[in-house]
Design an enzyme around this catalytic site. Sequence first.
Site, PDB file in Angstrom:
ATOM      1  N   SER A 134      12.420  -4.540   2.928  1.00  0.00           N
ATOM      2  CA  SER A 134      13.017  -3.465   2.139  1.00  0.00           C
ATOM      3  C   SER A 134      14.365  -3.588   2.113  1.00  0.00           C
ATOM      4  O   SER A 134      15.113  -4.645   2.849  1.00  0.00           O
ATOM      5  CB  SER A 134      12.854  -2.415   3.314  1.00  0.00           C
ATOM      6  OG  SER A 134      13.730  -1.106   2.987  1.00  0.00           O
ATOM      7  N   TYR A 173      14.025   1.116  11.700  1.00  0.00           N
ATOM      8  CA  TYR A 173      13.232   0.527  10.643  1.00  0.00           C
ATOM      9  C   TYR A 173      14.028  -0.402   9.985  1.00  0.00           C
ATOM     10  O   TYR A 173      13.779  -1.728   9.739  1.00  0.00           O
ATOM     11  CB  TYR A 173      13.024   1.546   9.625  1.00  0.00           C
ATOM     12  CG  TYR A 173      12.280   1.440   8.404  1.00  0.00           C
ATOM     13  CD1 TYR A 173      10.941   1.194   8.316  1.00  0.00           C
ATOM     14  CD2 TYR A 173      13.176   0.959   7.255  1.00  0.00           C
ATOM     15  CE1 TYR A 173      10.540   0.793   7.126  1.00  0.00           C
ATOM     16  CE2 TYR A 173      12.572   0.835   6.116  1.00  0.00           C
ATOM     17  CZ  TYR A 173      11.044   0.748   5.975  1.00  0.00           C
ATOM     18  OH  TYR A 173      10.581   0.354   4.723  1.00  0.00           O
TER      19      TYR A 173
HETATM   20  N1  LIG Z   1       7.987   2.975  -0.541  1.00  0.00           N
HETATM   21  C1  LIG Z   1       9.108   2.744  -0.264  1.00  0.00           C
HETATM   22  O1  LIG Z   1      10.148   3.262  -0.834  1.00  0.00           O
HETATM   23  C2  LIG Z   1       9.310   1.286   0.511  1.00  0.00           C
HETATM   24  C3  LIG Z   1      10.735   0.794   0.506  1.00  0.00           C
HETATM   25  C4  LIG Z   1      10.887  -0.157   1.031  1.00  0.00           C
HETATM   26  C5  LIG Z   1      10.020  -1.021   1.917  1.00  0.00           C
HETATM   27  N2  LIG Z   1       8.689  -0.513   1.844  1.00  0.00           N
HETATM   28  C6  LIG Z   1       7.499  -1.062   2.707  1.00  0.00           C
HETATM   29  O2  LIG Z   1       6.596  -1.269   1.802  1.00  0.00           O
HETATM   30  C7  LIG Z   1       5.448  -1.559   2.821  1.00  0.00           C
HETATM   31  C8  LIG Z   1       4.399  -0.547   2.292  1.00  0.00           C
HETATM   32  O3  LIG Z   1       4.691   0.621   2.402  1.00  0.00           O
HETATM   33  P1  LIG Z   1       4.272   1.857   1.192  1.00  0.00           P
HETATM   34  O4  LIG Z   1       5.451   2.277   0.741  1.00  0.00           O
HETATM   35  O5  LIG Z   1       3.314   1.216   0.378  1.00  0.00           O
HETATM   36  O6  LIG Z   1       3.618   2.871   2.222  1.00  0.00           O
HETATM   37  P2  LIG Z   1       2.205   3.422   2.997  1.00  0.00           P
HETATM   38  O7  LIG Z   1       2.444   4.310   3.636  1.00  0.00           O
HETATM   39  O8  LIG Z   1       1.655   4.054   1.281  1.00  0.00           O
HETATM   40  O9  LIG Z   1       1.409   2.059   3.023  1.00  0.00           O
HETATM   41  C9  LIG Z   1       1.717   1.852   4.353  1.00  0.00           C
HETATM   42  C10 LIG Z   1       0.089   1.242   5.026  1.00  0.00           C
HETATM   43  O10 LIG Z   1       0.460   0.678   6.183  1.00  0.00           O
HETATM   44  C11 LIG Z   1      -0.449   1.000   7.122  1.00  0.00           C
HETATM   45  N3  LIG Z   1      -0.142   0.811   8.501  1.00  0.00           N
HETATM   46  C12 LIG Z   1       0.805   1.470   9.040  1.00  0.00           C
HETATM   47  N4  LIG Z   1       0.894   0.951  10.359  1.00  0.00           N
HETATM   48  C13 LIG Z   1      -0.083   0.235  10.589  1.00  0.00           C
HETATM   49  C14 LIG Z   1      -0.558  -0.451  11.641  1.00  0.00           C
HETATM   50  N5  LIG Z   1       0.083  -0.390  12.874  1.00  0.00           N
HETATM   51  N6  LIG Z   1      -1.667  -1.244  11.507  1.00  0.00           N
HETATM   52  C15 LIG Z   1      -2.223  -1.529  10.342  1.00  0.00           C
HETATM   53  N7  LIG Z   1      -1.918  -0.783   9.127  1.00  0.00           N
HETATM   54  C16 LIG Z   1      -0.751  -0.022   9.233  1.00  0.00           C
HETATM   55  C17 LIG Z   1      -0.805   2.651   6.640  1.00  0.00           C
HETATM   56  O11 LIG Z   1      -1.889   2.987   7.052  1.00  0.00           O
HETATM   57  C18 LIG Z   1      -0.781   2.579   5.410  1.00  0.00           C
HETATM   58  O12 LIG Z   1      -1.622   2.224   4.541  1.00  0.00           O
HETATM   59  C19 LIG Z   1       6.066  -1.266   4.275  1.00  0.00           C
HETATM   60  O13 LIG Z   1       6.149  -2.280   4.714  1.00  0.00           O
HETATM   61  C20 LIG Z   1       7.093  -0.463   3.913  1.00  0.00           C
HETATM   62  O14 LIG Z   1       8.272  -0.498   4.881  1.00  0.00           O
HETATM   63  C21 LIG Z   1       8.435   0.827   1.164  1.00  0.00           C
END
Ligand SMILES: NC(=O)c1ccc[n+]([C@@H]2O[C@H](COP(=O)([O-])OP(=O)(O)OC[C@H]3O[C@@H](n4cnc5c(N)ncnc54)[C@H](O)[C@@H]3O)[C@@H](O)[C@H]2O)c1
Length: 270
Positions: free
Chosen positions: A150, A163
Amino acid sequence: MDDKVLEEKQIMAMRVLVTGSASGIGRASAHALAAAGEGSSLLLVDTAQDKLAEVSEELKSKGHRVRTLACDLSSPAEIEKVAAEAETFLGGLDALISNAGVLSNAPLTELSLDSYELAFAVNTRPTWLLAKACYPLLKAAKGAIVATASISATQPTPPHGSYSASKAALVMLIKQMAFEFGPDGIRCNCVSPGTIHTGMTDSVYGDEKLRAERAANIPLRRVGSPEDVAAVIAFLASPAAAYISGVDIAVDGGISTALMPTLRKGAVPK
Ligand SMILES: NC(=O)c1ccc[n+]([C@@H]2O[C@H](COP(=O)([O-])OP(=O)(O)OC[C@H]3O[C@@H](n4cnc5c(N)ncnc54)[C@H](O)[C@@H]3O)[C@@H](O)[C@H]2O)c1
């Protein structure tokens, strides 16, 4: 399609493990990686079993082999099961996409010990444990690891203090892996998304007014999509990135360039 083209496509078909693939960036990455070839094999891991089943149906309808595994990656024992399934179902591993993540939502003075520990147990530790457990498969395939970090790894992001710290640790873990695993031909990289509209951020970017406010501060003037990030993950996992290891690519519409303009508000172009 003539035989030569079909043969080339089949060579591109990958054996891929994607965590956090029920939603958002992981779901889009599973699609992007599968689309790189015909008849790809995917092991999809998430806690959200129903949504995983939907993604599985979408990919199977496009001719790919898919197995889903409902699993909480904060449990080391569950990670062992994932690695065993990678061996039996995929029969090898070309790409490990370690993407699952959770936000922690509290100022550091109010953050509980459990929330702090959970951020590291989901956002950081599984990338190491999965890589360790899958190492023989990755080594045999000269595979690639791509982790989703991130821009919070490099920018303090209140109120997500544990985080951002867990993502900073992930970026260094990936660099350490690149150094240690490189001699076995395993490439290790991360992407750092910025403002991406997914399940995790829907409470902000799902609101038109808040979304427009955020977009106005992003050089590219829009909130990103899961597909924006998935395209970079698929690139890093592909042979096109054959000489790239140990990098962290920001996929953020340019927002991480914004420190000085934030200090000098008048300098931001309209
Ligand atoms: N959306 C953003 O703006 C953003 C920005 C920076 C980083 N990220 C990172 O991107 C990655 C994906 O997130 P996203 O934005 O697609 O969100 P999202 O919530 O749509 O997807 C995250 C997925 O991870 C799964 N998950 C959470 N905890 C878990 C666990 N203990 N075991 C197995 N699965 C688990 C959730 O069920 C979900 O399906 C994450 O690592 C997040 O930190 C997202």
